[in-house]
Write a protein that holds these residues in place. Structure first.
Motif, short mmCIF file in Angstrom:
data_model
loop_
_atom_site.label_atom_id
_atom_site.label_comp_id
_atom_site.label_asym_id
_atom_site.label_seq_id
_atom_site.Cartn_x
_atom_site.Cartn_y
_atom_site.Cartn_z
N ILE A 9 0.85 -1.19 0.00
CA ILE A 9 0.00 0.00 0.00
C ILE A 9 0.89 1.24 0.00
O ILE A 9 2.07 1.19 0.38
N SER A 10 0.32 2.34 -0.44
CA SER A 10 1.06 3.61 -0.45
C SER A 10 0.14 4.75 -0.04
O SER A 10 -1.09 4.63 -0.12
N ALA A 11 0.73 5.87 0.40
CA ALA A 11 -0.04 7.03 0.85
C ALA A 11 0.85 8.27 0.76
O ALA A 11 2.05 8.18 0.55
N ASP A 12 0.23 9.44 0.94
CA ASP A 12 0.97 10.70 0.88
C ASP A 12 1.68 11.03 2.17
O ASP A 12 2.60 11.86 2.20
N SER A 13 1.23 10.42 3.28
CA SER A 13 1.85 10.71 4.58
C SER A 13 1.76 9.47 5.46
O SER A 13 1.00 8.54 5.19
N PHE A 14 2.56 9.51 6.56
CA PHE A 14 2.56 8.39 7.48
C PHE A 14 1.21 8.26 8.18
O PHE A 14 0.73 7.16 8.45
N ARG A 15 0.56 9.38 8.45
CA ARG A 15 -0.76 9.38 9.09
C ARG A 15 -1.78 8.67 8.20
O ARG A 15 -2.56 7.83 8.65
N GLU A 16 -1.78 9.03 6.89
CA GLU A 16 -2.72 8.41 5.95
C GLU A 16 -2.39 6.93 5.75
O GLU A 16 -3.29 6.10 5.59
N LEU A 17 -1.11 6.60 5.80
CA LEU A 17 -0.70 5.21 5.66
C LEU A 17 -1.25 4.36 6.80
O LEU A 17 -1.71 3.23 6.61
N ASN A 18 -1.18 4.91 8.03
CA ASN A 18 -1.73 4.20 9.18
C ASN A 18 -3.23 3.97 9.05
O ASN A 18 -3.76 2.91 9.42
N LYS A 19 -3.95 4.97 8.52
CA LYS A 19 -5.39 4.83 8.33
C LYS A 19 -5.70 3.71 7.33
O LYS A 19 -6.59 2.89 7.54
N LYS A 20 -4.93 3.70 6.22
CA LYS A 20 -5.15 2.67 5.22
C LYS A 20 -4.86 1.28 5.79
O LYS A 20 -5.59 0.31 5.53
N ALA A 21 -3.78 1.18 6.56
CA ALA A 21 -3.42 -0.11 7.15
C ALA A 21 -4.49 -0.59 8.11
O ALA A 21 -4.82 -1.79 8.15
N ALA A 22 -5.06 0.33 8.89
CA ALA A 22 -6.12 -0.03 9.84
C ALA A 22 -7.36 -0.51 9.11
O ALA A 22 -7.98 -1.52 9.49
#
Length: 226
Positions: free
Chosen positions: A10-23
């Motif tokens: 998975i990929s995201a624009d920020s670490f915060r968004e990455l955590n949301k996607k992972a959750a």
């Protein structure tokens, strides 16, 4: 049972968004459903996650690899049924050797001495046999291999469900009118004979089942087959 270890990127624009996607992905994987691999020619596995989701951020928190382990039963099912054929989106293998008109293989007129019923998968299946007539069918005799099945005084239609061990017709239970054994189609198929008092149309329905990578002798296990 089969176990699959999967790595999901998975990929995201920020670490915060990455955590949301992972959750969200972890919640989605907590259920049970169909698992399909592009390279397995339409085989569908009923699978569920049996491990926690391992989360490994990369590229300063803008991408990650999530590792999970999925478990499924030993057999998968093919993504088509015997009467409708394969959908255009299924992309079967060039060498799949699948007939263009499925109906000619699974619909015939009875009485019929010998009819070959193909099994499109590579695992045993228990079919549904449907018989329809303009008048009462009467006595039905079906022979498949060493199995024989007899139904007395069937109405205009009858359904023999070898999967659920039921016989119905005319909105009534015909199991009390049956003698003999239900049967299953072996890999490749087999010959069936159907004898009836009055001519009728017979349909054979089943969902093909497939074992993926079941030939362990041909599997390459690595260096020196360790």
């Amino acid at each position: 049972d089969r176990t699959f270890e999967l790595s999901l990127q998975i990929s995201a624009d920020s670490f915060r968004e990455l955590n949301k996607k992972a959750a969200r992905l972890a919640i989605w994987l907590s259920g049970e459903g169909e698992l399909i691999f592009d390279e397995s020619d339409g085989v569908i596995w009923d699978a569920k996650c049996i491990s926690g989701a391992s989360f490994s951020p990369e590229r300063r928190g803008k991408s990650a690899v999530i590792s999970v382990i999925m478990k499924s039963t030993a057999t998968g099912k093919a993504g088509f049924d015997t009467l409708s054929g394969i959908a255009l989106s299924d992309a079967p293998s060039l060498f799949a050797d699948i007939p263009l008109d499925f109906s000619q293989y699974f619909t015939f007129e009875a009485p019929a001495n010998t009819v070959f019923i193909p099994n499109m998968g590579d695992w045993w299946v228990r079919p549904m046999i449907k018989l329809e007539c303009e008048e009462a069918i009467g006595d039905i005799d079906i022979v498949f291999g060493e199995k024989e099945l007899h139904i007395s005084s069937a109405p205009e239609n009858a359904q023999i469900d070898c999967e659920n061990f039921t016989v119905t017709g005319g909105n009534q239970n015909l199991l009390g009118y049956m003698k003999g054994s239900f049967f299953e189609l072996p890999p490749g198929g087999g010959y069936m004979s159907v004898s009836v008092q009055n001519p009728c149309t017979v349909q054979i329905l089943y969902t093909p089942k497939t074992i993926y990578d079941f030939d362990f002798e041909a599997v390459k296990w690595g260096d020196d087959d360790a």
